[in-house]
Motif scaffolding. Structure first.
Motif, mmCIF file in Angstrom:
data_model
loop_
_atom_site.group_PDB
_atom_site.id
_atom_site.type_symbol
_atom_site.label_atom_id
_atom_site.label_comp_id
_atom_site.label_asym_id
_atom_site.label_seq_id
_atom_site.Cartn_x
_atom_site.Cartn_y
_atom_site.Cartn_z
ATOM 1 N N ILE A 185 0.866 -1.182 0.000
ATOM 2 C CA ILE A 185 0.000 0.000 0.000
ATOM 3 C C ILE A 185 0.901 1.229 0.000
ATOM 4 C CG2 ILE A 185 -1.717 1.314 1.312
ATOM 5 C CD1 ILE A 185 -2.792 -1.339 2.362
ATOM 6 N N ARG A 186 0.655 2.156 -0.928
ATOM 7 C CA ARG A 186 1.449 3.384 -1.022
ATOM 8 C C ARG A 186 0.514 4.577 -0.855
ATOM 9 N NH1 ARG A 186 3.486 0.071 -5.120
ATOM 10 N NH2 ARG A 186 5.652 -0.589 -4.766
ATOM 11 N N VAL A 187 0.858 5.467 0.075
ATOM 12 C CA VAL A 187 -0.005 6.614 0.367
ATOM 13 C C VAL A 187 0.823 7.890 0.449
ATOM 14 C CG1 VAL A 187 -1.822 5.312 1.557
ATOM 15 C CG2 VAL A 187 0.182 6.071 2.817
ATOM 16 N N SER A 188 0.130 9.000 0.307
ATOM 17 C CA SER A 188 0.757 10.323 0.327
ATOM 18 C C SER A 188 0.124 11.179 1.403
ATOM 19 C CB SER A 188 0.587 10.987 -1.046
ATOM 20 O OG SER A 188 0.865 12.373 -0.974
ATOM 21 N N ALA A 189 0.980 11.871 2.178
ATOM 22 C CA ALA A 189 0.499 12.821 3.180
ATOM 23 C C ALA A 189 0.739 14.252 2.716
ATOM 24 C CB ALA A 189 1.186 12.571 4.519
ATOM 25 N N THR A 190 0.895 14.426 1.410
ATOM 26 C CA THR A 190 1.162 15.767 0.870
ATOM 27 C C THR A 190 -0.111 16.563 0.612
ATOM 28 O OG1 THR A 190 1.110 14.984 -1.429
ATOM 29 C CG2 THR A 190 3.227 14.866 -0.266
ATOM 30 N N GLY A 191 -1.258 15.916 0.781
ATOM 31 C CA GLY A 191 -2.530 16.605 0.531
ATOM 32 C C GLY A 191 -3.134 16.245 -0.801
ATOM 33 N N HIS A 192 -2.375 15.560 -1.658
ATOM 34 C CA HIS A 192 -2.918 15.133 -2.947
ATOM 35 C C HIS A 192 -2.117 13.931 -3.437
ATOM 36 C CE1 HIS A 192 0.640 17.105 -4.660
ATOM 37 N NE2 HIS A 192 0.310 18.188 -3.952
ATOM 38 N N ASP A 193 -2.631 13.260 -4.458
ATOM 39 C CA ASP A 193 -1.911 12.123 -5.023
ATOM 40 C C ASP A 193 -0.534 12.575 -5.517
ATOM 41 O OD1 ASP A 193 -4.187 10.745 -4.518
ATOM 42 O OD2 ASP A 193 -4.773 10.442 -6.607
ATOM 43 N N ALA A 194 0.445 11.679 -5.438
ATOM 44 C CA ALA A 194 1.796 12.016 -5.879
ATOM 45 C C ALA A 194 2.320 10.930 -6.801
ATOM 46 C CB ALA A 194 2.720 12.185 -4.683
ATOM 47 N N SER A 195 3.157 11.329 -7.736
ATOM 48 C CA SER A 195 3.845 10.395 -8.613
ATOM 49 C C SER A 195 5.321 10.431 -8.243
ATOM 50 C CB SER A 195 3.644 10.789 -10.079
ATOM 51 O OG SER A 195 4.335 9.898 -10.932
#
Length: 357
Positions: free
Chosen positions: A33-43
């Protein structure tokens, strides 16, 4: 921790508001599972990291002095909502690795600062808020763990430990395989409609099993020829049982046969004391409990604590004998003293107190 020159340059030139965490959660079975805490999806790293506000990894600390990193990671919703406290209890998260990346979400292609991979050491799960918090330890944790064994009068090996030089008692031999070579002394189990009949089989003539299974003879000391290999039936250490009556979830009687409790060990009521019950059906299937007290005459089994879920009549289980880790029991009950991992002949306090007299 790995820092690329581009990542360091990006981090130094960015304000704190342009930095964010990415988290990769890898289960023991490979599920990732890969998630982002930057506020939006990230590549990043040719992967898509899905935005998740519940994910937090900023409590981690890592130092350059070789000390073990520590801290906590709050799980993403993808994990917290998909699993519950029972999954934690059942060991679903054991072996999980967490890797964190700090990136500039304005320019993730510049690379990032990597923390980890970390191994999950402890899990706290809040059923009400559906929040899972993982305590993690870095790869240096193993290097800081004392691995040298201390001298001990009692055995330092657990019953059935198959590592070379340890207990090696064949508690759970593998099922016999087809077209497979076996050496003298190898142990197998042979299922018969899911029933092992409280038997295991020792290879007494080396050879290769047949492509099709023959009919095995479960009478103790009887031999079965399988291809060019010959196997001799022996009493299994693990016994099958069925719950006959129930007092509570930690106290029940069972339909259970273990004739060696009458002859090898005295008193026979100690045979399963300290042993382990592995539930094979019912609500507790796949879970384990330790035996506190066993009565051979009544087949009453009392557990330390209680089973996780309700124990019902006709629930099936497998149970292992107990071992008090003394040389005497290793010799008399298991005939396994050659693998005793202790120093039972060490002089004790009486010897030391008598020195010089």
């Amino acid at each position: 921790m790995r820092i690329t020159s581009a990542a360091l340059k990006a981090a130094m030139s960015s304000t704190p508001h342009t930095l964010g965490w990415l988290g990769q959660f890898v289960f023991a079975d490979g599920t990732t599972i890969r998630v982002s805490a930057t506020g939006h999806d990230a590549s990043f790293n040719s992967q898509t990291w899905t935005a998740d506000k519940s994910f937090k990894g900023s409590t981690l600390k890592s130092q350059g002095d070789g000390s073990v990193p520590d801290g906590e990671v709050t799980a993403p919703t993808a994990i917290s909502d998909a699993y519950d406290a029972e999954d934690v209890y059942a060991g679903t998260f054991e072996g999980m690795e967490i890797t964190l990346f700090l990136i500039s979400f304005d320019s993730p292609s510049d690379g990032g600062m990597q923390l980890g991979p970390y191994t999950v050491s402890e899990i706290n799960y809040d059923d009400r808020g559906k929040i899972a918090t993982f305590e993690v330890r870095g790869i240096l944790q193993k290097a800081k763990t004392i691995t040298v064994e201390e001298l001990s009068v009692s055995c330092r090996s657990d019953l059935g430990d198959q590592r070379p030089g340890f207990c090696n008692l064949p508690l759970y031999p593998d099922d016999v395989a087809r077209s497979t070579a076996y050496a003298v002394g190898d142990y197998v189990r042979v299922p018969d409609s899911g029933d092992y009949h409280n038997r295991m089989f020792r290879c007494s003539t080396a050879g290769t099993t047949a492509g099709s299974a023959p009919s095995y003879t479960y009478t103790v000391a009887a031999t079965t020829t399988d291809g060019t290999a010959v196997f001799t039936a022996e009493e299994a250490w693990v016994r099958s049982g069925v719950v006959a009556t129930r007092t509570n979830d930690g106290d029940f009687t069972a339909t259970l046969t273990e004739t060696r409790a009458d002859t090898i060990n005295s008193p026979d009521d100690e045979w399963f004391n300290g042993g382990v019950v592995k539930w094979t059906s019912g609500l507790n299937a796949g879970l384990y409990n330790q035996v506190r007290q066993y009565s051979h005459s009544t087949k009453r089994i009392q557990l330390w604590g209680t089973a996780r879920w309700t124990v019902a009549v006709n629930d099936t289980f497998e149970i292992t004998p107990g071992c008090d880790k003394t040389f005497a029991m290793c010799l008399s009950r298991f005939a396994n003293s050659i693998n005793f991992r202790g120093e039972h002949l060490l002089p004790g306090r009486d010897f030391l107190a008598g020195a010089g007299t």
